[in-house]
Design a protein around this motif. Structure first.
Motif, PDB file in Angstrom:
ATOM      1  N   UNK A  87       0.840  -1.203   0.000  1.00 15.46           N
ATOM      2  CA  UNK A  87       0.000   0.000   0.000  1.00 15.46           C
ATOM      3  C   UNK A  87       0.876   1.254   0.000  1.00 15.46           C
ATOM      4  N   UNK A  88       1.619   1.517  -1.076  1.00 16.44           N
ATOM      5  CA  UNK A  88       2.486   2.710  -1.088  1.00 16.44           C
ATOM      6  C   UNK A  88       1.666   3.983  -0.990  1.00 16.44           C
ATOM      7  N   UNK A  89       2.134   4.881  -0.148  1.00 12.05           N
ATOM      8  CA  UNK A  89       1.452   6.157   0.056  1.00 12.05           C
ATOM      9  C   UNK A  89       2.503   7.265   0.147  1.00 12.05           C
ATOM     10  N   UNK A  90       2.123   8.504  -0.101  1.00 14.55           N
ATOM     11  CA  UNK A  90       3.065   9.616   0.100  1.00 14.55           C
ATOM     12  C   UNK A  90       3.396   9.774   1.578  1.00 14.55           C
ATOM     13  N   UNK A  91       4.575  10.337   1.849  1.00 15.52           N
ATOM     14  CA  UNK A  91       4.951  10.568   3.242  1.00 15.52           C
ATOM     15  C   UNK A  91       4.090  11.697   3.809  1.00 15.52           C
ATOM     16  N   UNK A  92       3.333  11.394   4.856  1.00 22.63           N
ATOM     17  CA  UNK A  92       2.455  12.388   5.492  1.00 22.63           C
ATOM     18  C   UNK A  92       2.240  11.991   6.938  1.00 22.63           C
ATOM     19  N   UNK A  93       2.165  13.012   7.799  1.00 25.19           N
ATOM     20  CA  UNK A  93       2.027  12.757   9.231  1.00 25.19           C
ATOM     21  C   UNK A  93       0.769  11.994   9.598  1.00 25.19           C
ATOM     22  N   UNK A  94      -0.272  12.105   8.762  1.00 27.42           N
ATOM     23  CA  UNK A  94      -1.526  11.438   9.083  1.00 27.42           C
ATOM     24  C   UNK A  94      -1.347   9.930   9.170  1.00 27.42           C
ATOM     25  N   UNK A  95      -0.445   9.370   8.347  1.00 26.50           N
ATOM     26  CA  UNK A  95      -0.250   7.921   8.367  1.00 26.50           C
ATOM     27  C   UNK A  95       0.467   7.482   9.640  1.00 26.50           C
ATOM     28  N   UNK A  96       1.435   8.276  10.095  1.00 27.29           N
ATOM     29  CA  UNK A  96       2.122   7.935  11.345  1.00 27.29           C
ATOM     30  C   UNK A  96       1.151   7.959  12.516  1.00 27.29           C
ATOM     31  N   UNK A  97       0.235   8.934  12.510  1.00 28.07           N
ATOM     32  CA  UNK A  97      -0.757   9.021  13.585  1.00 28.07           C
ATOM     33  C   UNK A  97      -1.659   7.793  13.566  1.00 28.07           C
ATOM     34  N   UNK A  98      -2.083   7.384  12.379  1.00 27.86           N
ATOM     35  CA  UNK A  98      -2.966   6.223  12.262  1.00 27.86           C
ATOM     36  C   UNK A  98      -2.226   4.914  12.574  1.00 27.86           C
ATOM     37  N   UNK A  99      -0.936   4.868  12.281  1.00 24.96           N
ATOM     38  CA  UNK A  99      -0.166   3.647  12.507  1.00 24.96           C
ATOM     39  C   UNK A  99       0.140   3.410  13.980  1.00 24.96           C
ATOM     40  N   UNK A 100       0.166   4.482  14.786  1.00 32.54           N
ATOM     41  CA  UNK A 100       0.546   4.358  16.188  1.00 32.54           C
ATOM     42  C   UNK A 100      -0.204   3.286  16.953  1.00 32.54           C
ATOM     43  N   UNK A 101      -1.548   3.302  16.986  1.00 29.21           N
ATOM     44  CA  UNK A 101      -2.283   2.278  17.734  1.00 29.21           C
ATOM     45  C   UNK A 101      -2.052   0.860  17.211  1.00 29.21           C
ATOM     46  N   UNK A 102      -1.913   0.697  15.876  1.00 29.33           N
ATOM     47  CA  UNK A 102      -1.648  -0.630  15.314  1.00 29.33           C
ATOM     48  C   UNK A 102      -0.263  -1.105  15.743  1.00 29.33           C
TER      49      UNK A 102
ATOM     50  N   UNK B   8      -3.667   1.646   4.954  1.00 29.48           N
ATOM     51  CA  UNK B   8      -3.843   3.108   4.981  1.00 29.48           C
ATOM     52  C   UNK B   8      -4.895   3.553   3.965  1.00 29.48           C
ATOM     53  N   UNK B   9      -5.609   4.608   4.291  1.00 29.72           N
ATOM     54  CA  UNK B   9      -6.613   5.133   3.382  1.00 29.72           C
ATOM     55  C   UNK B   9      -5.933   5.725   2.148  1.00 29.72           C
ATOM     56  N   UNK B  10      -6.635   5.679   1.011  1.00 28.58           N
ATOM     57  CA  UNK B  10      -6.063   6.194  -0.227  1.00 28.58           C
ATOM     58  C   UNK B  10      -6.125   7.717  -0.288  1.00 28.58           C
ATOM     59  N   UNK B  11      -7.158   8.265   0.262  1.00 31.98           N
ATOM     60  CA  UNK B  11      -7.290   9.718   0.297  1.00 31.98           C
ATOM     61  C   UNK B  11      -7.320  10.183   1.743  1.00 31.98           C
ATOM     62  N   UNK B  12      -6.738  11.334   2.004  1.00 32.65           N
ATOM     63  CA  UNK B  12      -6.708  11.835   3.372  1.00 32.65           C
ATOM     64  C   UNK B  12      -6.880  13.349   3.371  1.00 32.65           C
ATOM     65  N   UNK B  13      -7.299  13.846   4.489  1.00 30.31           N
ATOM     66  CA  UNK B  13      -7.571  15.269   4.635  1.00 30.31           C
ATOM     67  C   UNK B  13      -6.268  16.059   4.717  1.00 30.31           C
ATOM     68  N   UNK B  14      -6.187  17.101   3.913  1.00 32.20           N
ATOM     69  CA  UNK B  14      -5.065  18.042   3.982  1.00 32.20           C
ATOM     70  C   UNK B  14      -5.620  19.401   4.393  1.00 32.20           C
TER      71      UNK B  14
END
Length: 739
Positions: free
Chosen positions: A293-308, A327-333
């Motif tokens: 699931x390649x995604x751009x580097x963005x802080x939202x993914x680190x936040x979501x990954x923390x609990x997992x 990870x979700x394909x689209x995220x809020x910026x």
């Protein structure tokens, strides 16, 4: 207990994911598992608040997570160091300042570094990451009378946000500056929604930020940016401050350590956030990329990954099935526009609902950011954790069961195998006297015509890092020898290790000994024996042997009328660490308190001898006031102390206003007050009574040599040295305090 195996998990980096792991671990610790965090800085930035920090909307503390405070609350071992590489063969982290740190499982969340491949970038440009470096440079710009020309190279979201944030800050301070945004693309964010591009372009124009699209930068010099214009002509732009916001890259040590990475160097992970090549290694945040699931580097993914990540670290320690993360394909910026305004988009759509103004979007973003940061500021009141994991009964994957009962007396000794194996691994150290160790008692051969000096001291686990424990305890114990102007010959160590699995006991014993040997070696002394045992927490005692050849010896009770009193280190370590116990001390205050503890008093004592000091002592458990009374005991002299000249560690004044003090302080005060004049106030009393660990020397010296000694002490690195008073004939009290 001896056969039980504890699990050692190490986190490298204090990114968003790891901060959440530590917080969640503190709420749900796993018995029989020790969690450690390695970070070079106790404050870690929250990237979502960086534009607000630069614009002046948030303070430094509001936009940073205090990792040391968080770890102390959670019962997680904090190690202040920088990871250089992973030893994948031996399962260890290679550190910059300390010996390699072994572990059973490892997690990496240490972010990205700026791409400094452009010629001259390393010397003349500053990258946005790491944020701490950029913020320090930004403070330098703010201190200048004229900000000059600021060049931002790279027009991604980060480059645009920071350009607007800097412009807003300079505008609020009514400072003039020219900001130019340089990027090779023909337009801003070419893949973004057109409405979003229009909004950002309008915001940049409102701040008179000059956009230079299609410009390719090839070289930085001290005050010039070189490259090519869109027409292919040579580019030469004058600039006072070069800021790099180009695509960052992961730390190289992952690939160099043998972890499988993608073409850009990001660690490749499976869906459980494990390294695809080394399943004992996990990763999260910008340093890694999920293979499926390649995604751009963005802080939202680190936040979501923390609990997992938290769930999977606990699961793998127990041999349980791991959780998967998609990870979700689209995220809020949400992009800040400089002022307290912002614009939002998700995927290819800009969010533009009726009535949703830029100010409301900023409030929305501020609410999200503040809610995230509140997790780490408002820590629930709880009993401080044990960094080894609570010693409760636990069924482990290998079938061992950890008992909750521990033997005492001679049955509390570290096992012979553990001790011998540890000493064997350290046998190459020149500070370890391997010939003396097997004997029941050591034989000392001192230089002829010298006098034997001996002292003993003990040190409770003030810090959770065993290597630092060993260093601080050794320096603290040797200081009594140094204060007499003598040299250390040898030492014996009494080391108590907290009950844990045999692997943890061995690792802690080794790291404590490495810390002790480090200090003994640099003072040309040897470890000649000792004793080890198990208890509820780590503690270290040392019997130190010293020797003094011919010549004067520094004694504490030889004060002379008219002497100046010079204190070599700042005060307040007892208050700082008492504040840590109450969750009130900031991480940087702890860092600043530890630094002088690692500074040897030997050079200061040698300078005291050179300048013919009258008397000398080191300031430790009785505080400045108590040790000064020892110097004045049974004399007709008194010490006049100017309390305004007492050097204090960072944070001490703040903690004193919050009524923080060491548990030993009241006893020291009872001793102090009958000997002090009535003008002593509560603040001065607390400072004088505060017990010091690894405190500085207090030197009495003739007034005419005082200034030169202070200058030499400063040259030797004792930069908080201060003349705090003078000795004079006693009138009524031994201590006369002047405010």
């Amino acid at each position: 207990m001896d056969s039980a195996h504890y699990i050692d998990i190490v986190l490298v980096g204090g990114g968003h994911a790891h901060a959440q792991v530590v917080k969640m671990w503190g709420m749900n610790p796993l018995p029989g598992v020790r969690l450690s965090l390695i970070s070079p800085s106790s404050f870690t930035p929250y990237s979502g608040m960086l534009p607000g920090l630069i614009a002046g909307h948030y303070s430094f503390e509001q936009s940073h997570i205090d990792l040391r405070r968080l770890c102390h609350w959670a019962g997680v071992r904090y190690i202040s160091d920088r990871a250089l590489a992973v030893d994948t063969e031996n399962k260890a982290v290679i550190l910059s300042e300390q010996p390699d740190l072994p572990c059973d499982f490892l997690s990496l969340n240490n972010g990205i570094t700026p791409d400094l491949s452009i010629d001259g970038a390393q010397e003349f440009a500053i990258g946005v990451k790491p944020i701490s470096n950029f913020y320090q440079q930004w403070q330098t710009v703010l201190q200048q009378e004229e900000a000059g020309i600021i060049s931002v190279v790279g027009a991604g979201v980060a480059g645009i946000e920071l350009s607007l944030a800097m412009a807003e800050r300079l505008d609020k301070e009514k400072r003039t500056a020219n900001i130019q945004l340089i990027y090779p693309q023909p337009e801003l964010l070419p893949d973004a929604p057109s409405k979003l591009r229009q909004t950002l372009s309008h915001a940049l124009k409102a701040y008179d930020i000059e956009c230079l699209p299609g410009y390719r930068v090839t070289q930085f010099t001290q005050d010039t940016i070189h490259g090519e214009t869109p027409d292919g002509e040579a580019l030469r732009l004058y600039s006072d401050f070069h800021l790099l916001c180009t695509q960052a890259k992961p730390a190289q040590f992952a690939r160099e350590s043998g972890l499988k990475c993608d073409e850009q160097g990001f660690i490749l992970l499976n869906d459980a956030l494990q390294s695809v090549s080394h399943p004992w290694v996990f990763a999260a945040g910008d340093t890694a990329q999920q293979a499926n699931h390649p995604r751009p580097q963005a802080g939202v993914f680190a936040v979501r990954q923390g609990p997992i990540l938290f769930k999977n670290l606990q699961a793998i320690a127990q041999g349980k099935a791991l959780h998967h993360y998609t990870p979700q394909k689209e995220f809020l910026k949400i992009i800040s526009l400089g002022k307290r305004s912002a614009v939002a988009s998700r995927g290819q759509k800009a969010i533009a609902r009726p009535g949703l103004s830029a100010a409301l979007v900023w409030q929305w973003k501020n609410h999200i950011d503040q809610k995230f940061m509140a997790r780490f500021r408002k820590l629930p009141v709880k009993k401080m954790g044990n960094p080894h994991g609570r010693p409760l009964t636990l069924d482990l994957p290998d079938g061992n069961i950890l008992p909750d009962m521990h033997c005492e007396g001679c049955g509390a000794k570290v096992s012979a195998d553990t001790l011998q194996n540890t000493l064997r691994e350290l046998s190459d150290s020149p500070a370890l006297d391997v010939e003396q160790l097997p004997e029941d008692a050591a034989q000392l051969s001192l230089p002829s015509t010298s006098t034997l000096l001996q002292t003993v001291d003990s040190f409770y686990g003030l810090v959770t890092d065993p290597h630092l424990q060993g260093r601080i305890a050794c320096l603290h114990a040797m200081s009594d020898i140094f204060a007499m102007g003598a040299k250390v010959h040898s030492a014996q160590a009494l080391i108590t290790i907290a009950h844990a699995g045999e692997n943890i006991v061995k690792r802690d014993l080794k790291r404590i000994l490495q810390g002790i040997l480090f200090e003994l070696e640099r003072h040309q002394a040897k470890l000649i024996g000792g004793h080890s045992s198990l208890a509820d927490s780590n503690s270290i005692g040392l019997v130190v042997n010293g020797y003094k050849a011919s010549g004067p010896t520094l004694l504490k009770n030889q004060l002379q009328d008219g002497d100046h009193l010079i204190l070599c280190k700042a005060l307040g370590s007892g208050i700082i660490f008492a504040g840590e116990q109450q969750g009130l001390s900031q991480g940087p205050w702890i860092d600043a308190a530890i630094e002088p503890m690692l500074q040897s008093n030997y050079p200061a004592a040698q300078l005291a001898l050179e300048y013919r000091a009258s008397a000398c002592t080191d300031i430790t458990g009785f505080g400045l006031g108590g040790h000064l009374l020892e110097m004045l005991r049974d004399s007709s002299l008194c010490a006049e102390i100017n309390t305004a000249h007492l050097p204090l560690l960072d944070g001490v004044s703040t903690l004193l206003t919050q009524k923080v003090r060491s548990s030993l302080s009241p006893k020291n005060l009872r001793t102090l007050r009958p000997h002090a004049n009535h003008s002593i106030d509560n603040t001065a009393a607390e400072i004088l009574a505060d017990p010091q660990t690894g405190g500085g020397l207090l030197i009495a010296i003739a007034a005419e040599r005082s200034s030169e000694l202070l200058e030499r002490l400063n040259d030797q690195g004792y930069r908080r040295s201060m003349c705090i008073g003078r000795v004079k004939t006693k009138h009524k009290h031994h201590l006369e305090l002047l405010s």
